[in-house]
Design a protein around this motif. Structure first.
Motif, PDB file in Angstrom:
ATOM      1  N   GLU A  33       8.658 105.860  -0.499  1.00 14.83           N
ATOM      2  CA  GLU A  33       7.354 106.308  -0.999  1.00 14.83           C
ATOM      3  C   GLU A  33       7.492 107.402  -2.054  1.00 14.83           C
ATOM      4  N   ALA A  34       8.370 108.356  -1.831  1.00 13.65           N
ATOM      5  CA  ALA A  34       8.531 109.464  -2.788  1.00 13.65           C
ATOM      6  C   ALA A  34       9.003 108.949  -4.148  1.00 13.65           C
ATOM      7  N   ALA A  35       9.941 108.015  -4.152  1.00 16.04           N
ATOM      8  CA  ALA A  35      10.443 107.449  -5.405  1.00 16.04           C
ATOM      9  C   ALA A  35       9.353 106.640  -6.101  1.00 16.04           C
ATOM     10  N   PHE A  36       8.581 105.899  -5.323  1.00 16.57           N
ATOM     11  CA  PHE A  36       7.491 105.115  -5.883  1.00 16.57           C
ATOM     12  C   PHE A  36       6.461 106.022  -6.554  1.00 16.57           C
ATOM     13  N   LYS A  37       6.039 107.068  -5.838  1.00  8.94           N
ATOM     14  CA  LYS A  37       5.033 107.988  -6.380  1.00  8.94           C
ATOM     15  C   LYS A  37       5.527 108.646  -7.665  1.00  8.94           C
ATOM     16  N   LYS A  38       6.797 109.062  -7.679  1.00 10.50           N
ATOM     17  CA  LYS A  38       7.375 109.699  -8.863  1.00 10.50           C
ATOM     18  C   LYS A  38       7.352 108.733 -10.056  1.00 10.50           C
ATOM     19  N   ASP A  39       7.692 107.471  -9.804  1.00  6.49           N
ATOM     20  CA  ASP A  39       7.705 106.453 -10.853  1.00  6.49           C
ATOM     21  C   ASP A  39       6.298 106.209 -11.402  1.00  6.49           C
ATOM     22  N   VAL A  40       5.314 106.101 -10.515  1.00  6.35           N
ATOM     23  CA  VAL A  40       3.934 105.853 -10.936  1.00  6.35           C
ATOM     24  C   VAL A  40       3.401 107.035 -11.746  1.00  6.35           C
ATOM     25  N   GLU A  41       3.687 108.239 -11.298  1.00  2.00           N
ATOM     26  CA  GLU A  41       3.245 109.429 -12.033  1.00  2.00           C
ATOM     27  C   GLU A  41       3.928 109.525 -13.392  1.00  2.00           C
ATOM     28  N   GLN A  43       4.528 107.091 -15.228  1.00  2.00           N
ATOM     29  CA  GLN A  43       3.818 106.125 -16.076  1.00  2.00           C
ATOM     30  C   GLN A  43       2.473 106.673 -16.551  1.00  2.00           C
ATOM     31  N   GLY A  44       2.123 107.883 -16.119  1.00  5.02           N
ATOM     32  CA  GLY A  44       0.894 108.517 -16.572  1.00  5.02           C
ATOM     33  C   GLY A  44      -0.258 108.480 -15.590  1.00  5.02           C
ATOM     34  N   TYR A  45      -0.044 107.937 -14.406  1.00  2.88           N
ATOM     35  CA  TYR A  45      -1.101 107.898 -13.397  1.00  2.88           C
ATOM     36  C   TYR A  45      -1.123 109.207 -12.618  1.00  2.88           C
ATOM     37  N   GLN A  46      -2.310 109.621 -12.219  1.00  4.99           N
ATOM     38  CA  GLN A  46      -2.450 110.730 -11.283  1.00  4.99           C
ATOM     39  C   GLN A  46      -2.940 110.126  -9.973  1.00  4.99           C
ATOM     40  N   GLY A  62      -6.708 106.776  -8.034  1.00  2.00           N
ATOM     41  CA  GLY A  62      -6.482 107.927  -8.893  1.00  2.00           C
ATOM     42  C   GLY A  62      -7.001 107.653 -10.283  1.00  2.00           C
ATOM     43  N   THR A  63      -6.281 108.183 -11.280  1.00  5.46           N
ATOM     44  CA  THR A  63      -6.683 107.997 -12.679  1.00  5.46           C
ATOM     45  C   THR A  63      -5.485 107.552 -13.508  1.00  5.46           C
ATOM     46  N   ASP A  64      -5.795 106.839 -14.602  1.00  2.00           N
ATOM     47  CA  ASP A  64      -4.751 106.426 -15.533  1.00  2.00           C
ATOM     48  C   ASP A  64      -4.583 107.486 -16.618  1.00  2.00           C
ATOM     49  N   LYS A  65      -3.770 107.180 -17.643  1.00  2.00           N
ATOM     50  CA  LYS A  65      -3.505 108.128 -18.733  1.00  2.00           C
ATOM     51  C   LYS A  65      -4.776 108.605 -19.418  1.00  2.00           C
ATOM     52  N   ALA A  66      -5.753 107.719 -19.511  1.00  2.00           N
ATOM     53  CA  ALA A  66      -6.999 108.034 -20.204  1.00  2.00           C
ATOM     54  C   ALA A  66      -8.009 108.747 -19.300  1.00  2.00           C
ATOM     55  N   PRO A  76       5.708  96.775  -2.863  1.00  4.54           N
ATOM     56  CA  PRO A  76       6.467  97.919  -2.367  1.00  4.54           C
ATOM     57  C   PRO A  76       7.977  97.809  -2.600  1.00  4.54           C
ATOM     58  N   VAL A  77       8.461  96.647  -2.989  1.00  5.18           N
ATOM     59  CA  VAL A  77       9.887  96.469  -3.263  1.00  5.18           C
ATOM     60  C   VAL A  77      10.190  96.800  -4.723  1.00  5.18           C
ATOM     61  N   SER A  78       9.462  96.176  -5.645  1.00  2.32           N
ATOM     62  CA  SER A  78       9.732  96.367  -7.063  1.00  2.32           C
ATOM     63  C   SER A  78       8.948  97.519  -7.688  1.00  2.32           C
ATOM     64  N   GLY A  79       7.832  97.896  -7.062  1.00  6.42           N
ATOM     65  CA  GLY A  79       6.976  98.936  -7.624  1.00  6.42           C
ATOM     66  C   GLY A  79       6.070  98.436  -8.730  1.00  6.42           C
ATOM     67  N   LYS A  80       6.052  97.125  -8.969  1.00  9.42           N
ATOM     68  CA  LYS A  80       5.210  96.555 -10.026  1.00  9.42           C
ATOM     69  C   LYS A  80       3.771  96.391  -9.548  1.00  9.42           C
ATOM     70  N   ALA A  81       2.828  96.656 -10.450  1.00  7.35           N
ATOM     71  CA  ALA A  81       1.409  96.468 -10.140  1.00  7.35           C
ATOM     72  C   ALA A  81       1.144  94.975  -9.951  1.00  7.35           C
ATOM     73  N   ILE A  82       0.397  94.632  -8.878  1.00  5.89           N
ATOM     74  CA  ILE A  82       0.085  93.225  -8.645  1.00  5.89           C
ATOM     75  C   ILE A  82      -1.407  92.949  -8.679  1.00  5.89           C
ATOM     76  N   GLU A  83      -2.218  93.983  -8.535  1.00  5.16           N
ATOM     77  CA  GLU A  83      -3.680  93.797  -8.639  1.00  5.16           C
ATOM     78  C   GLU A  83      -4.331  95.144  -8.907  1.00  5.16           C
TER      79      GLU A  83
END
Length: 85
Positions: A33-41, A43-46, A62-66, A76-83
């Motif tokens: 979870e910690a690695a996932f959150k760091k990766d998402v943040e 990418q500009g997400y809060q 949360g919010t995106d870059k904008a 949860p394996v790849s960390g890629k957005a699916i929806e």
């Protein structure tokens, strides 16, 4: 009695339509979870709220870059957005 059964059936169908995606990977393969959150943040997400969804996906609110509000489900394996909703 029929109306109660019909109402229950309609609620069940509506709930299924609102539910998010399902992720079926075993938990031992999930990104920490910690690695996932760091990766998402990075990418500009809060992240305001992080959770594991009923479908066993990582889910953030949360919010995106904008600064636009987002609700996103991630594999949860790849960390890629699916929806995104």
């Amino acid at each position: 009695m029929k109306s109660v059964v019909l109402s229950a059936l309609l609620l069940a169908v509506a709930g299924a339509a609102v539910a998010g995606p399902a992720c079926n990977a075993p938990k031992e393969k999930w990104m920490p979870e910690a690695a996932f959150k760091k990766d998402v943040e990075a990418q500009g997400y809060q992240i305001k709220t992080f959770k594991v969804s009923k479908g066993q996906c990582y889910e953030i609110y949360g919010t995106d870059k904008a600064g636009k509000k987002v609700e996103i489900y991630f594999d949860p394996v790849s960390g890629k957005a699916i929806e995104q909703k």
